[in-house]
Design a protein around this motif. Structure first.
Motif, PDB file in Angstrom:
ATOM      1  N   LEU A   1       5.351  13.815  -7.922  1.00  0.00           N
ATOM      2  CA  LEU A   1       6.020  12.640  -7.359  1.00  0.00           C
ATOM      3  C   LEU A   1       5.062  11.818  -6.496  1.00  0.00           C
ATOM      4  N   ASN A   2       4.237  12.480  -5.711  1.00  0.00           N
ATOM      5  CA  ASN A   2       3.264  11.759  -4.888  1.00  0.00           C
ATOM      6  C   ASN A   2       2.240  11.024  -5.745  1.00  0.00           C
ATOM      7  N   SER A   3       1.809  11.681  -6.820  1.00  0.00           N
ATOM      8  CA  SER A   3       0.840  11.044  -7.722  1.00  0.00           C
ATOM      9  C   SER A   3       1.434   9.783  -8.351  1.00  0.00           C
ATOM     10  N   THR A   4       2.714   9.882  -8.786  1.00  0.00           N
ATOM     11  CA  THR A   4       3.380   8.722  -9.389  1.00  0.00           C
ATOM     12  C   THR A   4       3.587   7.613  -8.367  1.00  0.00           C
ATOM     13  N   ALA A   5       3.947   7.983  -7.145  1.00  0.00           N
ATOM     14  CA  ALA A   5       4.176   6.988  -6.094  1.00  0.00           C
ATOM     15  C   ALA A   5       2.893   6.228  -5.767  1.00  0.00           C
ATOM     16  N   LEU A   6       1.769   6.917  -5.789  1.00  0.00           N
ATOM     17  CA  LEU A   6       0.489   6.258  -5.506  1.00  0.00           C
ATOM     18  C   LEU A   6       0.204   5.153  -6.521  1.00  0.00           C
ATOM     19  N   LEU A   7       0.481   5.443  -7.792  1.00  0.00           N
ATOM     20  CA  LEU A   7       0.244   4.437  -8.833  1.00  0.00           C
ATOM     21  C   LEU A   7       1.226   3.280  -8.705  1.00  0.00           C
ATOM     22  N   PHE A   8       2.445   3.577  -8.247  1.00  0.00           N
ATOM     23  CA  PHE A   8       3.441   2.523  -8.058  1.00  0.00           C
ATOM     24  C   PHE A   8       3.006   1.536  -6.965  1.00  0.00           C
ATOM     25  N   ILE A   9       2.399   2.055  -5.906  1.00  0.00           N
ATOM     26  CA  ILE A   9       1.954   1.178  -4.818  1.00  0.00           C
ATOM     27  C   ILE A   9       0.968   0.136  -5.338  1.00  0.00           C
ATOM     28  N   LEU A  10       0.064   0.552  -6.215  1.00  0.00           N
ATOM     29  CA  LEU A  10      -0.935  -0.365  -6.755  1.00  0.00           C
ATOM     30  C   LEU A  10      -0.306  -1.457  -7.609  1.00  0.00           C
ATOM     31  N   ASP A  11       0.901  -1.196  -8.111  1.00  0.00           N
ATOM     32  CA  ASP A  11       1.508  -2.106  -9.097  1.00  0.00           C
ATOM     33  C   ASP A  11       2.594  -2.995  -8.503  1.00  0.00           C
TER      34      ASP A  11
ATOM     35  N   GLN B   1       2.736  -2.884   0.460  1.00  0.00           N
ATOM     36  CA  GLN B   1       1.546  -2.144   0.049  1.00  0.00           C
ATOM     37  C   GLN B   1       0.746  -1.671   1.256  1.00  0.00           C
ATOM     38  N   LEU B   2       0.625  -2.536   2.241  1.00  0.00           N
ATOM     39  CA  LEU B   2      -0.143  -2.193   3.438  1.00  0.00           C
ATOM     40  C   LEU B   2       0.523  -1.043   4.194  1.00  0.00           C
ATOM     41  N   THR B   3       1.840  -1.098   4.341  1.00  0.00           N
ATOM     42  CA  THR B   3       2.568  -0.066   5.077  1.00  0.00           C
ATOM     43  C   THR B   3       2.500   1.283   4.362  1.00  0.00           C
ATOM     44  N   LEU B   4       2.748   1.282   3.051  1.00  0.00           N
ATOM     45  CA  LEU B   4       2.724   2.534   2.293  1.00  0.00           C
ATOM     46  C   LEU B   4       1.338   3.164   2.309  1.00  0.00           C
ATOM     47  N   THR B   5       0.305   2.330   2.199  1.00  0.00           N
ATOM     48  CA  THR B   5      -1.062   2.852   2.248  1.00  0.00           C
ATOM     49  C   THR B   5      -1.365   3.450   3.620  1.00  0.00           C
ATOM     50  N   ALA B   6      -0.893   2.784   4.656  1.00  0.00           N
ATOM     51  CA  ALA B   6      -1.120   3.286   6.012  1.00  0.00           C
ATOM     52  C   ALA B   6      -0.470   4.652   6.215  1.00  0.00           C
ATOM     53  N   TYR B   7       0.737   4.839   5.694  1.00  0.00           N
ATOM     54  CA  TYR B   7       1.409   6.131   5.845  1.00  0.00           C
ATOM     55  C   TYR B   7       0.698   7.234   5.070  1.00  0.00           C
ATOM     56  N   ILE B   8       0.135   6.894   3.940  1.00  0.00           N
ATOM     57  CA  ILE B   8      -0.631   7.895   3.182  1.00  0.00           C
ATOM     58  C   ILE B   8      -1.865   8.323   3.970  1.00  0.00           C
ATOM     59  N   ILE B   9      -2.541   7.359   4.564  1.00  0.00           N
ATOM     60  CA  ILE B   9      -3.718   7.683   5.380  1.00  0.00           C
ATOM     61  C   ILE B   9      -3.309   8.546   6.567  1.00  0.00           C
ATOM     62  N   LEU B  10      -2.171   8.209   7.197  1.00  0.00           N
ATOM     63  CA  LEU B  10      -1.687   9.004   8.321  1.00  0.00           C
ATOM     64  C   LEU B  10      -1.336  10.427   7.900  1.00  0.00           C
ATOM     65  N   ALA B  11      -0.753  10.567   6.690  1.00  0.00           N
ATOM     66  CA  ALA B  11      -0.394  11.903   6.201  1.00  0.00           C
ATOM     67  C   ALA B  11      -1.626  12.773   6.038  1.00  0.00           C
ATOM     68  N   VAL B  12      -2.683  12.194   5.491  1.00  0.00           N
ATOM     69  CA  VAL B  12      -3.924  12.949   5.309  1.00  0.00           C
ATOM     70  C   VAL B  12      -4.532  13.289   6.669  1.00  0.00           C
ATOM     71  N   GLY B  13      -4.517  12.310   7.588  1.00  0.00           N
ATOM     72  CA  GLY B  13      -5.069  12.556   8.920  1.00  0.00           C
ATOM     73  C   GLY B  13      -4.308  13.632   9.661  1.00  0.00           C
ATOM     74  N   THR B  14      -2.973  13.634   9.546  1.00  0.00           N
ATOM     75  CA  THR B  14      -2.152  14.647  10.222  1.00  0.00           C
ATOM     76  C   THR B  14      -2.446  16.047   9.688  1.00  0.00           C
ATOM     77  N   LYS B  15      -2.573  16.131   8.343  1.00  0.00           N
ATOM     78  CA  LYS B  15      -2.879  17.429   7.733  1.00  0.00           C
ATOM     79  C   LYS B  15      -4.246  17.931   8.173  1.00  0.00           C
ATOM     80  N   ALA B  16      -5.207  17.041   8.241  1.00  0.00           N
ATOM     81  CA  ALA B  16      -6.546  17.437   8.681  1.00  0.00           C
ATOM     82  C   ALA B  16      -6.520  17.901  10.131  1.00  0.00           C
ATOM     83  N   HIS B  17      -5.734  17.224  10.977  1.00  0.00           N
ATOM     84  CA  HIS B  17      -5.633  17.592  12.393  1.00  0.00           C
ATOM     85  C   HIS B  17      -4.983  18.972  12.542  1.00  0.00           C
TER      86      HIS B  17
END
Length: 649
Positions: free
Chosen positions: A337-347, A229-245
């Motif tokens: 697919l990204n929306s579904t994956a996000l919910l999977f991480i929580l579960d 969970q920690l790793t997947l969440t970190a990659y999501i945060i990195l994806a958003v940060g990369t897009k913003a950059h």
């Protein structure tokens, strides 16, 4: 044919031990249909309604815990109580550690597997018995100068200390039932809580040995879930940060957000919120689970659990919304697919136990039994108090026992279970046509709908109950209720009324619905407080006189005197607080009525939670909170056992 000699020792024990200012009334088995004698009728008037227990060393027909109701001191009770007495005997009377541990594990297993309505009935009864640290319980004492080997405590002066010990013992049981309900029945378990249970089971069995085995078997799966969970969440945060950059580097040439993805991003945010809310709502239960076990919040699994179920979901709600929003134009499948994956991480932490074949129910229950046994071992200091302080006064020992209850945060709870008619006490029973559940009061004021519910709603909560008895049989030990008035909590309108159909026992006249039939004997005084007022000399003289000469004497003069005496007793009685109906049966009149509740909304809510009773829906919870805020702090003087601020209406 009743064997009276078999029960004579019980009657002797009652007369010796139950001297709370109320007279003893005993209905022999198989005689529940017989009428009261005149002396019993007079005695019943002075008895309280709250359910109480008398625990004896005597075993008569496998009964050792005697239910004391308003109507009799040996009320018929279908709830399983014999092993509770055995537990008390092994821990308090004989101090047999081997027996105590065996019985404790049996009790917990039985309560875990008990039918739900049977548990609720037993818990309501025990809530009344445990009211204010056991004020509703009496114990058989050792008679002075008599070699009585069936006693539970040595003398009456030891009873207060025994009550405090009994409260502590029952706390072990109810605290484990509360956790089992959250983790098993309410599906509150996840890999972190199960890992903690497994670690404690293995550690208890090995007494701290094989530490590596404990770590691998219990912590391995939890660490896997947490790191994932920690790793997947970190990659999501990195994806958003990369897009913003990238968006900033393009000097506005590339938009950060895709307007086409706004609906899907909002839906993802909404669904993430649904996942988060239970974790936030159950934070108190989670804290209680870990705190009850570790007495602190620094356990590694505690940290993992809170990060996984509160911190990460909040981060995923925000960054998940953004990661869907930044999808490329026209890339709808990728967004889904990204929306579904996000919910999977929580579960992940919730589904992992099933994937690795962990039997959640067995693990939790085994752990709770082990934890209860450890807690019982910690009670040795309390049970050995008399030996260590042989010269200490009973007052000092009681004071020390109270301090230990306070330290354990076992606060006194004012709660009463009241049988308002004389019938078999127990859970739902198809054969006996008995239902035990919260009852809602709805519909028209004069023709209300009184129907059962599976949980407590705002329509279940009553602030006042009034009732009047009726019977066509003189001196009946099973009177019915001919007039029942119910005021709902938070409702200042006129009360709901349940009247006798056909008015065969009671006739009513006028706006006040005054019962005028002298045969409708009222057998109570105040429903909580023991009456210090007995019948007037005139009434007692008339009733005893005509009992001796024959109550059914047809002499007009004698009937007139007797009817005048009975008419004086025919009053309407009431009780105020927060109550609900738990058993209701009506034919022509109300034949069965059982209610439970407290003097305040705060105490009522505390009892529902502590004894793991019915779920309270949001509307009822809101009503209880409003009532608590209006009433202010609980008045402990007014909330004590057998004290009510009500009187005959």
């Amino acid at each position: 044919m009743v064997n009276y000699n078999m029960y004579q020792p019980l009657w002797d024990s009652y007369s010796h031990d139950c001297k709370e200012g109320e007279p003893t009334v005993l209905m022999h088995p198989n005689e529940e249909q017989r009428p009261y004698t005149m002396e019993e009728l007079i005695n019943v008037r002075r008895r309280p309604f709250a359910s109480r227990w008398y625990i004896t060393g005597l075993n008569i027909n496998w009964t050792t815990v005697w239910l004391r109701s308003h109507f009799t001191d040996d009320a018929e009770n279908k709830s399983p109580t014999r092993r509770i007495r055995d537990f008390v005997k092994a821990t308090i009377t004989t101090e047999n550690e081997v027996a105590a541990k065996s019985i404790l594990s049996d009790l917990l297993t039985q309560w875990f597997e008990m039918e739900q309505s049977d548990y609720y009935s037993l818990a309501c009864m025990m809530g009344s018995v445990l009211c204010d640290h056991g004020e509703g319980i009496s114990f058989e004492t050792q008679e002075v100068g008599n070699d009585n080997k069936t006693f539970m405590i040595k003398s009456k002066k030891d009873e207060e200390l025994a009550r405090l010990r009994f409260t502590r013992l029952m706390h072990i049981l109810f605290s484990k039932i509360s956790i089992e309900r959250f983790l098993v029945k309410d599906d509150g378990s996840n890999i972190f809580r199960l890992a903690y249970c497994l670690s404690q089971i293995l550690d208890y069995k090995n007494h701290g040995d094989n530490f590596l085995t404990v770590i691998l078997k219990s912590y391995g799966a939890a660490l896997t879930a947490f790191v994932s969970q920690l790793t997947l969440t970190a990659y999501i945060i990195l994806a958003v940060g990369t897009k913003a950059h990238e968006s900033l580097d393009s000097n506005g040439g590339e938009a950060f957000a895709n307007p086409e993805m706004i609906p899907l991003a909002l839906l993802t945010l909404f669904l993430s919120g649904i996942f988060i809310l239970p974790s936030i709502r159950n934070a108190a239960e989670i804290s209680k689970f870990y705190y009850h076990e570790t007495r602190n919040f620094v356990h590694p699994l505690t940290v993992m659990d809170y990060i996984s179920n509160i911190v990460l979901p909040l981060l995923l709600a925000v960054f998940g919304f953004l990661v869907v929003l930044i999808q490329s134009q026209g890339d709808f499948i990728e967004g889904v697919l990204n929306s579904t994956a996000l919910l999977f991480i929580l579960d992940i932490d919730d589904i992992l136990p099933n994937l690795i074949d962990i039997d959640s129910t067995s693990v939790v229950r085994n752990h709770l039994i082990m934890a209860a046994l450890r807690e019982l071992e910690e009670m040795r200091d309390l049970l050995e108090l008399d030996t260590e302080n042989a010269e200490a006064s009973i007052g000092d020992r009681v004071s020390l026992a109270k301090k230990r209850l306070t330290k354990k945060k076992i606060d006194p709870i004012q709660f009463s279970d009241l049988l308002l008619t004389n019938f078999i006490c127990g859970g739902s029973d198809v054969k006996d046509s008995r239902t035990f559940a919260p009852y809602e009061v709805k519909g028209k004021r004069k023709l209300p709908n009184v129907s059962n519910s599976n949980f407590i709603t705002s329509d279940c909560l009553l602030r006042r109950v009034e009732w009047t008895y009726t019977t066509g049989y003189p001196l009946s030990s099973k009177p019915r209720i001919g007039l029942l008035r119910l005021w709902k909590l938070g409702n200042k309108d006129e009360p709901y009324e349940v009247r006798e159909i056909g008015e065969r026992g009671v006739a009513y006249s006028g706006e006040g619905a005054i019962p005028i039939d002298p045969h409708s004997e009222v057998l109570i005084d105040d429903p909580h407080q023991m009456s210090t007022e007995v019948f007037s000399d005139r009434i007692a003289h008339i009733m005893i006189k005509y009992n001796d000469e024959g109550m059914l004497n047809k002499s007009e003069e004698k009937r007139h005197d007797r009817d005048d005496a009975l008419d004086e007793l025919n009053e309407t009685y009431s009780i105020d607080g927060v109550y609900m109906i738990t058993c209701f049966e009506m034919s022509d009149a109300v034949m069965r009525l059982r209610i439970c509740g407290s003097k305040t909304a705060t105490q009522f809510a505390s009892a529902m939670h502590y004894y793991s009773l019915w779920d309270v829906d949001p509307g009822a919870e809101r009503l209880l909170n409003e009532s608590s805020s209006k009433s202010g702090p609980t008045n402990r003087a007014a909330a004590k056992y057998d004290v009510a601020g009500t009187s005959p209406a």
